[in-house]
Write a protein that holds these residues in place. Structure first.
Motif, mmCIF file in Angstrom:
data_model
loop_
_atom_site.group_PDB
_atom_site.id
_atom_site.type_symbol
_atom_site.label_atom_id
_atom_site.label_comp_id
_atom_site.label_asym_id
_atom_site.label_seq_id
_atom_site.Cartn_x
_atom_site.Cartn_y
_atom_site.Cartn_z
ATOM 1 N N ALA A 1 -3.383 -8.326 19.876
ATOM 2 C CA ALA A 1 -3.718 -9.386 20.825
ATOM 3 C C ALA A 1 -2.709 -9.495 21.965
ATOM 4 O O ALA A 1 -2.957 -10.177 22.969
ATOM 5 C CB ALA A 1 -3.824 -10.728 20.092
ATOM 6 N N GLY B 1 1.342 -7.630 23.653
ATOM 7 C CA GLY B 1 2.468 -6.700 23.532
ATOM 8 C C GLY B 1 2.058 -5.244 23.356
ATOM 9 O O GLY B 1 1.093 -4.754 23.952
ATOM 10 N N GLY C 1 0.755 -3.675 20.817
ATOM 11 C CA GLY C 1 -0.560 -3.428 20.229
ATOM 12 C C GLY C 1 -1.658 -3.496 21.277
ATOM 13 O O GLY C 1 -2.602 -2.683 21.260
ATOM 14 N N ASP D 1 -5.837 -9.279 14.852
ATOM 15 C CA ASP D 1 -4.657 -10.143 15.015
ATOM 16 C C ASP D 1 -4.915 -11.451 14.289
ATOM 17 O O ASP D 1 -6.003 -11.662 13.749
ATOM 18 C CB ASP D 1 -4.331 -10.367 16.506
ATOM 19 N N ASN E 1 -4.884 -11.640 8.621
ATOM 20 C CA ASN E 1 -3.455 -11.546 8.344
ATOM 21 C C ASN E 1 -3.253 -10.289 7.507
ATOM 22 O O ASN E 1 -3.693 -10.221 6.360
ATOM 23 C CB ASN E 1 -3.013 -12.793 7.573
ATOM 24 N N ILE F 1 6.752 -8.338 12.708
ATOM 25 C CA ILE F 1 7.517 -9.531 13.086
ATOM 26 C C ILE F 1 9.000 -9.263 12.869
ATOM 27 O O ILE F 1 9.369 -8.321 12.155
ATOM 28 C CB ILE F 1 7.101 -10.770 12.251
ATOM 29 N N VAL G 1 4.909 -8.531 6.044
ATOM 30 C CA VAL G 1 4.069 -8.136 7.184
ATOM 31 C C VAL G 1 4.308 -6.666 7.537
ATOM 32 O O VAL G 1 3.375 -5.857 7.568
ATOM 33 C CB VAL G 1 4.343 -9.030 8.422
ATOM 34 N N PHE H 1 13.337 0.140 23.101
ATOM 35 C CA PHE H 1 13.354 -1.257 23.562
ATOM 36 C C PHE H 1 12.206 -1.408 24.566
ATOM 37 O O PHE H 1 12.265 -0.905 25.685
ATOM 38 C CB PHE H 1 14.705 -1.560 24.226
ATOM 39 N N ILE H 2 11.138 -2.078 24.100
ATOM 40 C CA ILE H 2 9.909 -2.170 24.889
ATOM 41 C C ILE H 2 9.752 -3.603 25.405
ATOM 42 O O ILE H 2 10.007 -4.567 24.663
ATOM 43 C CB ILE H 2 8.674 -1.782 24.027
ATOM 44 N N THR I 1 8.120 -6.623 25.747
ATOM 45 C CA THR I 1 7.024 -7.416 25.175
ATOM 46 C C THR I 1 7.554 -8.822 24.890
ATOM 47 O O THR I 1 8.753 -9.091 25.051
ATOM 48 C CB THR I 1 6.524 -6.821 23.837
ATOM 49 N N ASP I 2 6.670 -9.715 24.399
ATOM 50 C CA ASP I 2 7.116 -11.071 24.052
ATOM 51 C C ASP I 2 8.241 -11.043 23.025
ATOM 52 O O ASP I 2 9.133 -11.889 23.041
ATOM 53 C CB ASP I 2 5.942 -11.888 23.490
HETATM 54 P P1 NAD Z 1 4.806 -9.057 19.595
HETATM 55 O O1 NAD Z 1 5.443 -10.137 18.793
HETATM 56 O O2 NAD Z 1 4.755 -9.210 21.073
HETATM 57 O O3 NAD Z 1 3.326 -8.789 19.067
HETATM 58 C C1 NAD Z 1 3.056 -8.641 17.694
HETATM 59 C C2 NAD Z 1 1.597 -8.989 17.424
HETATM 60 O O4 NAD Z 1 1.377 -8.848 16.021
HETATM 61 C C3 NAD Z 1 1.252 -10.453 17.780
HETATM 62 O O5 NAD Z 1 0.054 -10.507 18.503
HETATM 63 C C4 NAD Z 1 1.146 -11.116 16.424
HETATM 64 O O6 NAD Z 1 0.236 -12.218 16.390
HETATM 65 C C5 NAD Z 1 0.657 -9.972 15.550
HETATM 66 N N1 NAD Z 1 0.947 -10.215 14.138
HETATM 67 C C6 NAD Z 1 2.112 -10.657 13.600
HETATM 68 N N2 NAD Z 1 1.986 -10.807 12.279
HETATM 69 C C7 NAD Z 1 0.716 -10.449 11.962
HETATM 70 C C8 NAD Z 1 -0.001 -10.404 10.745
HETATM 71 N N3 NAD Z 1 0.558 -10.791 9.579
HETATM 72 N N4 NAD Z 1 -1.279 -9.986 10.772
HETATM 73 C C9 NAD Z 1 -1.869 -9.614 11.939
HETATM 74 N N5 NAD Z 1 -1.228 -9.643 13.130
HETATM 75 C C10 NAD Z 1 0.062 -10.063 13.138
HETATM 76 O O7 NAD Z 1 5.586 -7.727 19.182
HETATM 77 P P2 NAD Z 1 5.654 -6.299 19.910
HETATM 78 O O8 NAD Z 1 6.952 -6.210 20.631
HETATM 79 O O9 NAD Z 1 4.398 -6.022 20.626
HETATM 80 O O10 NAD Z 1 5.805 -5.363 18.634
HETATM 81 C C11 NAD Z 1 4.707 -4.656 18.078
HETATM 82 C C12 NAD Z 1 5.232 -3.712 17.011
HETATM 83 O O11 NAD Z 1 6.179 -2.826 17.582
HETATM 84 C C13 NAD Z 1 5.950 -4.407 15.854
HETATM 85 O O12 NAD Z 1 5.681 -3.735 14.651
HETATM 86 C C14 NAD Z 1 7.401 -4.254 16.225
HETATM 87 O O13 NAD Z 1 8.231 -4.316 15.103
HETATM 88 C C15 NAD Z 1 7.394 -2.888 16.855
HETATM 89 N N6 NAD Z 1 8.493 -2.586 17.766
HETATM 90 C C16 NAD Z 1 8.650 -3.280 18.907
HETATM 91 C C17 NAD Z 1 9.699 -2.941 19.753
HETATM 92 C C18 NAD Z 1 9.934 -3.653 21.049
HETATM 93 O O14 NAD Z 1 10.932 -3.322 21.714
HETATM 94 N N7 NAD Z 1 9.083 -4.577 21.469
HETATM 95 C C19 NAD Z 1 10.573 -1.908 19.419
HETATM 96 C C20 NAD Z 1 10.370 -1.222 18.235
HETATM 97 C C21 NAD Z 1 9.316 -1.560 17.414
#
Ligand code: NAD
Length: 246
Positions: A15, A17, A19, A37, A63, A93, A113, A186-187, A189-190
Protein backbone atom coordinates in the motif's frame (compact mmCIF):
# COMPACT_ATOMS: atom_id res chain seq x y z
CA UNK A 1 3.39 -6.92 -24.13
CA UNK A 2 5.61 -6.67 -21.06
CA UNK A 3 7.96 -9.32 -19.72
CA UNK A 4 5.31 -10.44 -17.19
CA UNK A 5 2.11 -10.08 -19.19
CA UNK A 6 0.77 -13.58 -18.49
CA UNK A 7 1.76 -13.60 -14.80
CA UNK A 8 -0.17 -13.19 -11.55
CA UNK A 9 1.81 -11.55 -8.74
CA UNK A 10 1.13 -11.05 -5.04
CA UNK A 11 3.05 -8.24 -3.32
CA UNK A 12 2.71 -7.94 0.46
CA UNK A 13 2.93 -4.57 2.20
CA UNK A 14 2.18 -2.90 -1.13
CA UNK A 15 0.00 0.00 0.00
CA UNK A 16 3.01 2.31 0.28
CA UNK A 17 6.79 2.59 0.12
CA UNK A 18 8.89 -0.13 -1.39
CA UNK A 19 6.00 -2.53 -1.86
CA UNK A 20 3.98 0.03 -3.79
CA UNK A 21 6.97 0.76 -6.04
CA UNK A 22 7.50 -2.97 -6.62
CA UNK A 23 3.79 -3.53 -7.39
CA UNK A 24 3.86 -0.66 -9.89
CA UNK A 25 6.95 -2.01 -11.64
CA UNK A 26 5.45 -5.51 -11.96
CA UNK A 27 2.20 -3.98 -13.26
CA UNK A 28 4.11 -1.88 -15.83
CA UNK A 29 5.73 -5.13 -16.99
CA UNK A 30 2.22 -6.49 -17.59
CA UNK A 31 1.58 -8.65 -14.53
CA UNK A 32 -1.77 -8.71 -12.79
CA UNK A 33 -0.87 -7.63 -9.26
CA UNK A 34 -2.64 -8.35 -5.98
CA UNK A 35 -1.80 -5.62 -3.47
CA UNK A 36 -1.83 -7.01 0.07
CA UNK A 37 -1.71 -4.75 3.11
CA UNK A 38 -3.31 -4.24 6.51
CA UNK A 39 -5.85 -1.52 5.77
CA UNK A 40 -8.59 -2.28 3.25
CA UNK A 41 -9.43 1.38 2.52
CA UNK A 42 -5.81 2.31 1.79
CA UNK A 43 -5.45 -0.78 -0.42
CA UNK A 44 -8.49 0.32 -2.41
CA UNK A 45 -7.05 3.83 -2.85
CA UNK A 46 -3.87 2.33 -4.32
CA UNK A 47 -5.91 0.09 -6.63
CA UNK A 48 -7.83 3.16 -7.84
CA UNK A 49 -4.60 5.12 -8.43
CA UNK A 50 -3.01 2.23 -10.34
CA UNK A 51 -6.18 1.47 -12.31
CA UNK A 52 -6.19 5.11 -13.47
CA UNK A 53 -2.80 4.34 -15.06
CA UNK A 54 -4.29 1.31 -16.80
CA UNK A 55 -2.53 -1.27 -14.62
CA UNK A 56 -4.21 -4.61 -13.86
CA UNK A 57 -4.42 -4.55 -10.06
CA UNK A 58 -6.63 -5.70 -7.25
CA UNK A 59 -6.21 -5.79 -3.48
CA UNK A 60 -6.77 -7.94 -0.43
CA UNK A 61 -6.48 -6.78 3.19
CA UNK A 62 -4.61 -9.23 5.39
CA UNK A 63 -2.16 -9.37 8.25
CA UNK A 64 0.63 -11.63 7.00
CA UNK A 65 1.55 -12.55 10.58
CA UNK A 66 -1.80 -14.34 10.91
CA UNK A 67 -1.70 -17.80 9.32
CA UNK A 68 -5.49 -18.05 8.83
CA UNK A 69 -5.58 -14.70 7.06
CA UNK A 70 -2.70 -15.74 4.80
CA UNK A 71 -4.41 -19.02 3.91
CA UNK A 72 -7.64 -17.14 3.14
CA UNK A 73 -5.70 -14.70 0.94
CA UNK A 74 -4.13 -17.43 -1.18
CA UNK A 75 -7.41 -19.37 -1.45
CA UNK A 76 -9.22 -16.20 -2.51
CA UNK A 77 -6.61 -15.38 -5.16
CA UNK A 78 -6.68 -18.95 -6.54
CA UNK A 79 -10.49 -18.92 -6.73
CA UNK A 80 -10.77 -15.47 -8.29
CA UNK A 81 -7.74 -15.18 -10.56
CA UNK A 82 -5.94 -18.54 -10.74
CA UNK A 83 -2.75 -19.73 -9.09
CA UNK A 84 0.00 -17.30 -8.22
CA UNK A 85 3.18 -17.09 -10.35
CA UNK A 86 5.15 -14.44 -8.45
CA UNK A 87 5.26 -13.76 -4.71
CA UNK A 88 7.08 -10.73 -3.37
CA UNK A 89 7.44 -10.93 0.42
CA UNK A 90 7.87 -7.25 1.14
CA UNK A 91 5.75 -6.43 4.23
CA UNK A 92 8.00 -5.61 7.15
CA UNK A 93 8.26 -3.50 10.28
CA UNK A 94 10.96 -2.22 12.60
CA UNK A 95 10.84 -1.66 16.37
CA UNK A 96 14.34 -0.39 17.03
CA UNK A 97 16.05 -0.48 20.42
CA UNK A 98 19.45 -1.40 21.73
CA UNK A 99 19.70 -5.02 22.76
CA UNK A 100 19.64 -4.50 26.53
CA UNK A 101 16.57 -2.24 26.37
CA UNK A 102 14.62 -4.33 23.86
CA UNK A 103 11.36 -5.73 25.21
CA UNK A 104 10.15 -9.19 24.31
CA UNK A 105 7.19 -7.48 22.58
CA UNK A 106 9.53 -5.47 20.34
CA UNK A 107 11.45 -8.63 19.56
CA UNK A 108 8.39 -10.76 18.87
CA UNK A 109 6.42 -8.24 16.76
CA UNK A 110 9.29 -7.90 14.31
CA UNK A 111 9.96 -11.64 14.11
CA UNK A 112 6.23 -12.34 13.68
CA UNK A 113 5.79 -10.02 10.69
CA UNK A 114 9.18 -10.07 8.96
CA UNK A 115 10.08 -13.73 9.38
CA UNK A 116 7.00 -15.77 10.33
CA UNK A 117 4.79 -13.77 7.94
CA UNK A 118 7.28 -14.43 5.13
CA UNK A 119 7.22 -18.14 6.04
CA UNK A 120 3.38 -18.26 5.97
CA UNK A 121 3.17 -16.57 2.55
CA UNK A 122 6.01 -18.64 1.07
CA UNK A 123 4.44 -21.88 2.26
CA UNK A 124 1.01 -21.02 0.81
CA UNK A 125 2.45 -19.78 -2.49
CA UNK A 126 4.54 -22.87 -3.01
CA UNK A 127 1.50 -25.15 -2.60
CA UNK A 128 0.11 -23.52 -5.75
CA UNK A 129 3.42 -23.12 -7.57
CA UNK A 130 4.47 -26.75 -7.11
CA UNK A 131 1.35 -27.94 -8.92
CA UNK A 132 2.10 -25.94 -12.02
CA UNK A 133 5.85 -26.36 -11.78
CA UNK A 134 6.53 -22.64 -12.01
CA UNK A 135 7.18 -19.93 -9.50
CA UNK A 136 9.21 -16.91 -8.55
CA UNK A 137 9.57 -16.02 -4.86
CA UNK A 138 11.44 -12.86 -3.97
CA UNK A 139 11.76 -11.81 -0.34
CA UNK A 140 12.88 -8.43 0.91
CA UNK A 141 15.65 -8.86 3.44
CA UNK A 142 17.85 -5.86 4.27
CA UNK A 143 21.47 -4.77 4.34
CA UNK A 144 20.86 -4.86 8.13
CA UNK A 145 20.89 -8.66 8.09
CA UNK A 146 24.65 -8.35 8.55
CA UNK A 147 24.02 -6.62 11.89
CA UNK A 148 23.02 -3.06 12.66
CA UNK A 149 23.15 -1.02 15.87
CA UNK A 150 19.75 -0.92 17.61
CA UNK A 151 18.23 -3.54 15.31
CA UNK A 152 18.83 -6.95 16.92
CA UNK A 153 15.22 -7.98 16.25
CA UNK A 154 15.15 -6.59 12.71
CA UNK A 155 18.59 -7.96 11.75
CA UNK A 156 17.69 -11.40 13.13
CA UNK A 157 14.42 -11.40 11.18
CA UNK A 158 16.15 -10.34 7.96
CA UNK A 159 18.96 -12.90 8.40
CA UNK A 160 16.18 -15.45 8.92
CA UNK A 161 14.64 -14.41 5.61
CA UNK A 162 17.97 -15.14 3.89
CA UNK A 163 18.10 -18.62 5.45
CA UNK A 164 14.47 -19.25 4.54
CA UNK A 165 15.02 -18.27 0.89
CA UNK A 166 18.22 -20.32 0.55
CA UNK A 167 16.50 -23.39 1.99
CA UNK A 168 13.39 -22.87 -0.15
CA UNK A 169 15.67 -22.50 -3.20
CA UNK A 170 17.23 -25.90 -2.52
CA UNK A 171 13.91 -27.63 -1.87
CA UNK A 172 11.94 -26.09 -4.73
CA UNK A 173 14.41 -25.95 -7.64
CA UNK A 174 13.12 -29.36 -8.82
CA UNK A 175 9.69 -27.74 -9.20
CA UNK A 176 11.07 -24.88 -11.33
CA UNK A 177 10.52 -22.39 -8.50
CA UNK A 178 13.26 -19.85 -7.85
CA UNK A 179 13.69 -18.17 -4.47
CA UNK A 180 15.90 -15.15 -3.91
CA UNK A 181 16.44 -12.46 -1.29
CA UNK A 182 16.95 -8.78 -2.02
CA UNK A 183 18.82 -6.58 0.43
CA UNK A 184 17.85 -2.95 -0.12
CA UNK A 185 20.29 -0.47 1.37
CA UNK A 186 18.74 2.84 2.40
CA UNK A 187 15.55 3.49 0.43
CA UNK A 188 13.49 6.68 0.61
CA UNK A 189 10.17 5.50 2.14
CA UNK A 190 7.99 6.33 5.17
CA UNK A 191 10.05 3.82 7.19
CA UNK A 192 13.32 5.70 6.61
CA UNK A 193 11.72 9.20 6.61
CA UNK A 194 11.07 8.50 10.31
CA UNK A 195 14.78 8.83 11.20
CA UNK A 196 16.19 12.14 12.50
CA UNK A 197 17.86 14.44 9.92
CA UNK A 198 21.29 13.77 11.46
CA UNK A 199 20.89 10.00 11.02
CA UNK A 200 19.61 10.51 7.45
CA UNK A 201 22.75 12.50 6.59
CA UNK A 202 24.97 9.86 8.24
CA UNK A 203 23.30 7.12 6.20
CA UNK A 204 23.73 9.01 2.91
CA UNK A 205 27.41 9.60 3.71
CA UNK A 206 27.90 5.79 3.82
CA UNK A 207 26.47 5.27 0.33
CA UNK A 208 29.05 5.47 -2.50
CA UNK A 209 26.32 6.49 -4.98
CA UNK A 210 25.64 9.47 -2.68
CA UNK A 211 21.85 9.17 -2.53
CA UNK A 212 19.06 7.15 -0.98
CA UNK A 213 17.55 4.53 -3.26
CA UNK A 214 14.03 4.80 -4.65
CA UNK A 215 11.35 2.08 -4.58
CA UNK A 216 11.73 1.78 -8.36
CA UNK A 217 15.47 0.98 -7.95
CA UNK A 218 14.37 -2.11 -6.03
CA UNK A 219 11.37 -2.74 -8.30
CA UNK A 220 13.66 -2.97 -11.35
CA UNK A 221 15.62 -5.83 -9.75
CA UNK A 222 12.43 -7.60 -8.65
CA UNK A 223 10.97 -7.38 -12.18
CA UNK A 224 14.15 -8.94 -13.56
CA UNK A 225 14.15 -11.78 -11.00
CA UNK A 226 10.45 -12.39 -11.73
CA UNK A 227 11.07 -12.62 -15.47
CA UNK A 228 12.08 -15.58 -17.65
CA UNK A 229 15.49 -13.95 -18.06
CA UNK A 230 16.27 -14.92 -14.44
CA UNK A 231 15.13 -18.55 -14.67
CA UNK A 232 18.56 -19.91 -13.65
CA UNK A 233 19.10 -17.59 -10.67
CA UNK A 234 18.06 -19.04 -7.31
CA UNK A 235 19.19 -18.93 -3.69
CA UNK A 236 20.95 -15.61 -4.20
CA UNK A 237 21.19 -12.61 -1.89
CA UNK A 238 21.33 -9.47 -4.00
CA UNK A 239 22.18 -6.02 -2.65
CA UNK A 240 20.37 -3.03 -4.11
CA UNK A 241 22.04 -0.30 -2.14
CA UNK A 242 24.12 2.06 -4.26
CA UNK A 243 27.26 0.32 -3.02
CA UNK A 244 26.40 0.63 0.69
CA UNK A 245 27.54 -2.96 1.30
CA UNK A 246 30.73 -3.81 -0.58
P1 NAD B 1 6.93 1.02 5.02
O1 NAD B 1 6.74 1.03 6.49
O2 NAD B 1 6.93 2.32 4.30
O3 NAD B 1 5.85 0.07 4.33
C1 NAD B 1 5.60 -1.22 4.83
C2 NAD B 1 4.20 -1.66 4.42
O4 NAD B 1 3.99 -2.96 4.96
C3 NAD B 1 3.10 -0.75 5.00
O5 NAD B 1 2.16 -0.43 4.00
C4 NAD B 1 2.50 -1.60 6.10
O6 NAD B 1 1.12 -1.34 6.35
C5 NAD B 1 2.71 -3.01 5.56
N1 NAD B 1 2.67 -4.00 6.63
C6 NAD B 1 3.30 -3.94 7.84
N2 NAD B 1 2.99 -5.01 8.58
C7 NAD B 1 2.16 -5.77 7.83
C8 NAD B 1 1.50 -7.00 8.07
N3 NAD B 1 1.62 -7.65 9.25
N4 NAD B 1 0.72 -7.51 7.10
C9 NAD B 1 0.57 -6.86 5.91
N5 NAD B 1 1.17 -5.69 5.64
C10 NAD B 1 1.96 -5.14 6.60
O7 NAD B 1 8.31 0.24 4.79
P2 NAD B 1 9.27 0.19 3.51
O8 NAD B 1 10.42 1.09 3.76
O9 NAD B 1 8.48 0.33 2.27
O10 NAD B 1 9.83 -1.29 3.67
C11 NAD B 1 9.31 -2.38 2.92
C12 NAD B 1 10.20 -3.59 3.16
O11 NAD B 1 11.53 -3.29 2.78
C13 NAD B 1 10.26 -4.04 4.62
O12 NAD B 1 10.34 -5.44 4.68
C14 NAD B 1 11.55 -3.43 5.10
O13 NAD B 1 12.08 -4.12 6.18
C15 NAD B 1 12.41 -3.55 3.86
N6 NAD B 1 13.55 -2.65 3.77
C16 NAD B 1 13.36 -1.32 3.69
C17 NAD B 1 14.48 -0.50 3.58
C18 NAD B 1 14.36 0.99 3.47
O14 NAD B 1 15.42 1.65 3.43
N7 NAD B 1 13.17 1.56 3.39
C19 NAD B 1 15.76 -1.05 3.55
C20 NAD B 1 15.90 -2.42 3.64
C21 NAD B 1 14.78 -3.22 3.73
Amino acid sequence: MGRLSDKLAIVTGAARGLGKGIAEKLAIEGAKVVIVDLNEEICKEVVQEFSDHGYRVTSYAANIANQDEVQNLFNYVADEFGTVDILVNNAGINRDSTLHKMSVEQWQQVIDVNLTGTFFCTQEATKQMKEKKYGRIISISSASWLGNFGQANYAASKAGVVGLMKTAARELARNNITCNAICPGFIDTDMTRGVPDKVWDQMISKIPMGRAGSPSDVGNMIAFLASDEASYITGEVINVGGGMVL
